[in-house]
Scaffold this motif. Structure first.
Motif, PDB file in Angstrom:
ATOM      1  N   ASP A   1     -20.741   6.813-121.843  1.00 47.30           N
ATOM      2  CA  ASP A   1     -21.975   6.803-121.068  1.00 47.30           C
ATOM      3  C   ASP A   1     -22.555   8.218-121.012  1.00 47.30           C
ATOM      4  O   ASP A   1     -22.003   9.165-121.578  1.00 47.30           O
TER       5      ASP A   1
ATOM      6  N   GLU B   1     -20.976   4.949-115.571  1.00 49.03           N
ATOM      7  CA  GLU B   1     -20.080   3.903-115.105  1.00 49.03           C
ATOM      8  C   GLU B   1     -19.009   4.511-114.206  1.00 49.03           C
ATOM      9  O   GLU B   1     -19.182   5.595-113.675  1.00 49.03           O
TER      10      GLU B   1
ATOM     11  N   LEU C   1     -16.380   0.961-120.305  1.00 53.45           N
ATOM     12  CA  LEU C   1     -16.575   1.530-121.627  1.00 53.45           C
ATOM     13  C   LEU C   1     -15.364   1.217-122.491  1.00 53.45           C
ATOM     14  O   LEU C   1     -14.407   1.963-122.560  1.00 53.45           O
TER      15      LEU C   1
ATOM     16  N   VAL D   1     -27.172   6.235-117.847  1.00 52.82           N
ATOM     17  CA  VAL D   1     -26.053   5.321-117.668  1.00 52.82           C
ATOM     18  C   VAL D   1     -24.801   6.081-117.220  1.00 52.82           C
ATOM     19  O   VAL D   1     -24.339   6.993-117.905  1.00 52.82           O
TER      20      VAL D   1
ATOM     21  N   VAL E   1     -23.160  -2.443-121.722  1.00 55.02           N
ATOM     22  CA  VAL E   1     -23.363  -1.264-120.892  1.00 55.02           C
ATOM     23  C   VAL E   1     -24.767  -0.705-121.007  1.00 55.02           C
ATOM     24  O   VAL E   1     -25.359  -0.292-120.008  1.00 55.02           O
ATOM     25  N   ARG E   2     -25.323  -0.693-122.224  1.00 58.70           N
ATOM     26  CA  ARG E   2     -26.624  -0.053-122.419  1.00 58.70           C
ATOM     27  C   ARG E   2     -27.782  -1.039-122.519  1.00 58.70           C
ATOM     28  O   ARG E   2     -28.861  -0.700-123.020  1.00 58.70           O
TER      29      ARG E   2
END
Length: 319
Positions: free
Chosen positions: A73, A59, A66, A57, A46-47
């Protein structure tokens, strides 16, 4: 879209980690562009940077990507700073969730909505950014991804408004590949353990209209937030000598063919608009085209516009 390569060549065919692949954003950065992402990117992990120098960020409004044990996020942290929680697991907490068909008007203050947060963050970044390097700014709104949670005042705009009737024919799935019925069954069964489940075996006319009304209202929420970003760009004179691209990854079935969501390549899913506004000096291109184009084309097109040699790994055509 951002690797510029087809899944059969990247080996990433589902929601797997993919950020180990080079993106054309990195080509822009190597050429001297300052690259910023604000909002949804579905990066995996994700990051990961994905070539961006800065990222805010965000989502999906619910759990999204996540997974358990990962940090939330930036929007999720923003909610927690205001004493609010990410609206997860409503299939467990809302006894009427099955009957709402993913239509759930936003229940907190407006500034806490994911798309409002993204627009506010983008507008603030635009107004405060300093530097003389050329810019690539990617703003990714979460909407109109389900659950369709428009701001209440936007849903009011659609109260008692007639909704387009679904495109459907009795028994049509029996004439199609079995994957269509499998898809319908899979997302209905998902209601037992996932918020995104939706039972398309039982909706009546009112249910379909409710679903569509919330979806259209959510599009209106996103449209308004995009206006904030455009206003900030105009204030900073960033629209001069710029190339703006508005695109989406897919449409929605919304009851057409007795189905919901994406996943099957009907026209409602694949035929989405792409708007390109070329404000560069000397550009005279304008008008509307019905030609077939793909998100694979975006990377090579932007690199060519920036005067950067298009890497041979990119598989999308420029024209």
């Amino acid at each position: 879209m951002f690797t510029g390569m087809y899944p059969h060549n990247t080996g990433v065919c589902s929601f797997d980690d993919w950020a180990h692949h080079r993106t054309w954003v990195q080509d822009l950065a190597d050429a001297g562009y300052w690259c910023t992402n604000i909002g949804k990117m579905h990066m995996g992990p994700v990051r990961a940077s994905g070539g961006f120098h800065e990222r805010v960020v965000v989502e999906n409004p619910t759990k999204g990507y996540l997974k358990s044990g990962r940090d939330d996020d930036d929007w999720g942290r923003f909610l927690s700073h205001h004493g609010a929680e990410r609206p997860n697991d409503r299939h467990l907490t809302d006894p009427d969730w099955r009957e709402k068909y993913q239509g759930a008007v936003w229940h907190l203050e407006e500034h806490l909505h994911s798309d409002v947060y993204i627009a506010d963050a983008a507008a603030s970044w635009i107004r405060s950014h300093q530097g003389d390097r050329p810019l690539f700014l990617q703003v990714g709104f979460t909407g109109p991804h389900e659950p369709w949670d428009p701001l209440p005042r936007h849903l009011e705009l659609y109260d008692d408004r007639p909704m387009p009737k679904p495109i459907v024919r009795d028994g049509e799935l029996s004439e199609k590949p079995p994957q269509h019925e499998t898809h319908k069954r899979r997302i209905a069964d998902a209601l037992a353990n996932h918020e995104s489940g939706i039972d398309m075996y039982s909706p009546d006319v009112d249910d379909i209209e409710r679903m569509r009304r919330h979806y259209y209202a959510k599009v209106t929420t996103v449209d308004e937030q995009l206006g904030k970003v455009m206003a900030a760009l105009e204030e900073r004179a960033c629209l001069e000598n710029s190339l703006l691209v508005f695109c989406s990854d897919h449409g929605e079935l919304l009851g057409d063919h007795t189905l919901a969501y994406k996943w099957l390549m009907y026209d409602q899913v694949t035929n989405v608009a792409m708007i390109i506004c070329d404000r560069r000096a000397g550009s005279a291109a304008q008008g509307e085209s019905q030609d077939l184009m793909s998100l694979m084309d975006v990377g090579p097109t932007l690199l060519e516009a920036a005067g950067i040699e298009i890497p041979t790994r990119l598989e999308g055509p420029v024209d």
